[in-house]
Scaffold this active site. Structure first.
Site, mmCIF file in Angstrom:
data_model
loop_
_atom_site.group_PDB
_atom_site.id
_atom_site.type_symbol
_atom_site.label_atom_id
_atom_site.label_comp_id
_atom_site.label_asym_id
_atom_site.label_seq_id
_atom_site.Cartn_x
_atom_site.Cartn_y
_atom_site.Cartn_z
ATOM 1 N N SER A 7 -4.166 35.617 -6.802
ATOM 2 C CA SER A 7 -4.960 34.822 -7.740
ATOM 3 C C SER A 7 -4.605 33.338 -7.765
ATOM 4 O O SER A 7 -5.406 32.541 -8.237
ATOM 5 C CB SER A 7 -4.798 35.388 -9.155
ATOM 6 N N ASP A 12 -3.643 30.423 -18.577
ATOM 7 C CA ASP A 12 -3.482 31.696 -19.281
ATOM 8 C C ASP A 12 -2.030 32.142 -19.136
ATOM 9 O O ASP A 12 -1.165 31.350 -18.773
ATOM 10 C CB ASP A 12 -4.499 32.748 -18.792
ATOM 11 N N HIS A 39 -1.315 31.972 -15.064
ATOM 12 C CA HIS A 39 -1.827 30.996 -14.101
ATOM 13 C C HIS A 39 -1.830 29.566 -14.616
ATOM 14 O O HIS A 39 -2.194 29.339 -15.768
ATOM 15 C CB HIS A 39 -3.259 31.370 -13.699
#
Ligand SMILES: *[C@@H]1O[C@H](CO)[C@@H](O)[C@H](O)[C@H]1NC(C)=O
Ligand SMILES: *[C@@H]1O[C@H](CO)[C@@H](O)[C@H](O)[C@H]1NC(C)=O
Ligand SMILES: *[C@@H]1O[C@H](CO)[C@@H](O)[C@H](O)[C@H]1NC(C)=O
Ligand SMILES: *[C@@H]1O[C@H](CO)[C@@H](O)[C@H](O)[C@H]1NC(C)=O
Ligand SMILES: *[C@@H]1O[C@H](CO)[C@@H](O)[C@H](O)[C@H]1NC(C)=O
Length: 363
Positions: free
Chosen positions: A34, A311, A314
């Site tokens: 991610s 978040d 990340h």
């Protein structure tokens, strides 16, 4: 000397990127998780609001409010961000392809999705179909950012903390096998990210009430990085040329966070960099979740553009921006002896105990 190996591994990064950028038609191929995914998992929270609110203005599958590492590297290469593999079509392949898939790793993780081997399989398939030529591949930049989710899966599933050194070794070995395979498919310029400081990630640092990064967990990252730097050096020796370079996102996270912590101390209206901008209202919720009535299960900070983390896991666009600025900076400072992510021996029992916090925090 470890330090020298690090310098050797880092120095030509922007030189190579700069040269590549001057060559017409440079492409970027991206593999991993991610931190570099730009939209491959259509079902992920990264395709829900408020992800993407800053850029492109609507959720785009990036795990941030805006741009991620891939975007900054593409921009440095003066190309548009390559298409996500899931979204590829006959007319958007000229900048390369991003195969990275949020939540995945080298081994089986807590999320379903193509692991690194499968991502490389997809790339190999395209070469077999002559979508990219040999010279395309030779002149392209390859970016691999992977391994973080494997440690999370290890902590949650294996729970055998004394096995972590062994696990680390097999993980780095698997990474090495995959890098060799990318090279065997024709790649001559491969960048591999080091791990960021795991103990700074909000999901972890919340146990210190976001006051500080947990160093014992950072040490897991440092040990991984030391091992990876060694493997990369051996690999380049074996290949007889510096095909593989490391991206020291460990030190760039670290110094970006330290700068912001200092600013926050001096001016409390500035954000604490360890606090996520998009924070779940309670355990079990996540950024992007809503209830049946559409009520948000998260809170949003006032100024996402001042946050470091978007978040719980990340960086925000601002975070990635300062990380990338640091990566550039480290190049100019490298002669003066920056670089690093130096290790610090084996993990002690106490540190393994802290590692177990990962387990608690995840559940
Ligand atoms: C996405 O979700 C849909 C419906 O829930 C499911 O059918 C599909 O297989 C999922 N796709 C992926 C890539 O997980
Ligand atoms: C291909 O995808 C791009 C987005 O990456 C889109 O703008 C374009 O319309 C698509 N082209 C075709 C032929 O589907
Ligand atoms: C990657 O995934 C494929 C398909 O699920 C699987 O066959 C393979 O064993 C996995 N690789 C590793 C190293 O776990
Ligand atoms: C603190 O930061 C805010 C936001 O950037 C700024 O408006 C304010 O002037 C700063 N205060 C001081 C005392 O520097
Ligand atoms: C770390 O542990 C390995 C075995 O797990 C051992 O061979 C090595 O000497 C140890 N290193 C240090 C610095 O203690």
């Amino acid at each position: 000397m470890k330090q020298n190996q690090t310098l050797m591994a880092l120095f030509p990064l922007f030189l190579i990127l700069t040269i590549a950028a001057e060559v017409e038609g440079t492409k970027l191929f991206v593999f991993g998780d991610s931190y570099v995914d730009t939209g491959n998992n259509l079902n992920a929270s990264s395709y829900k609001l408020p992800y993407g609110m800053t850029y492109p203005g609507t959720p785009s599958g990036r795990y941030a409010n805006g741009r991620v590492l891939t975007d900054y590297i593409a921009s440095y290469l003066k190309i548009e961000t390559p298409t996500a593999y899931t979204l590829k079509n006959s007319s958007n392949l000229h900048n390369g392809i991003n195969f990275a898939y949020g939540g995945t790793g080298l081994f089986k993780t807590l999320f379903d999705g193509p692991n690194l081997t499968v991502q490389i399989d997809s790339f190999e398939q395209l070469i077999k179909q002559n979508v990219y030529s040999k010279s395309d591949v030779e002149s392209s930049i390859f970016l691999v950012n992977d391994g973080g989710n494997d440690y999370v899966a290890f902590a949650v599933k294996d729970r055998n903390l004394f096995g972590i050194e062994k696990f680390m070794k097999s993980l780095v070995e698997e990474l090495s096998v995959n890098i060799k395979r990318i090279h065997s498919l024709g790649a001559e310029k491969i960048f591999v990210s080091l791990l960021p400081p795991a103990g700074c990630v909000p999901k972890i640092s919340v146990v210190s009430l976001y006051h500080k990064c947990l160093d014992p967990l950072n040490k897991v990252s440092r040990n991984h990085n030391t091992m990876l730097l060694q493997v990369v050096e051996d690999l380049n020796k074996e290949l007889g040329k510096p095909v593989v370079r490391t991206l020291d996102i460990y030190n760039s996270f670290q110094s970006a966070i330290e700068t912001m912590q200092k600013n926050h101390k001096e001016n409390s209206t500035l954000m604490n960099p360890l606090e996520p901008c998009c924070a779940p209202l309670k355990a079990g919720f996540a950024c992007g979740n809503v209830d049946e009535k559409g009520n948000k299960r998260y809170t949003l900070c006032e100024k996402p553009e001042l946050s470091f983390f978007w978040d719980n896991l990340h960086p925000s666009q601002n975070g990635w921006n300062s990380v990338f600025t640091q990566l550039e900076l480290s190049l100019s400072q490298i002669i003066g002896g920056g670089g690093g992510g130096g290790g610090g021996g084996n993990l002690t029992i106490m540190e393994l105990y802290y590692f177990s916090i990962l387990i608690l925090v995840r559940c």
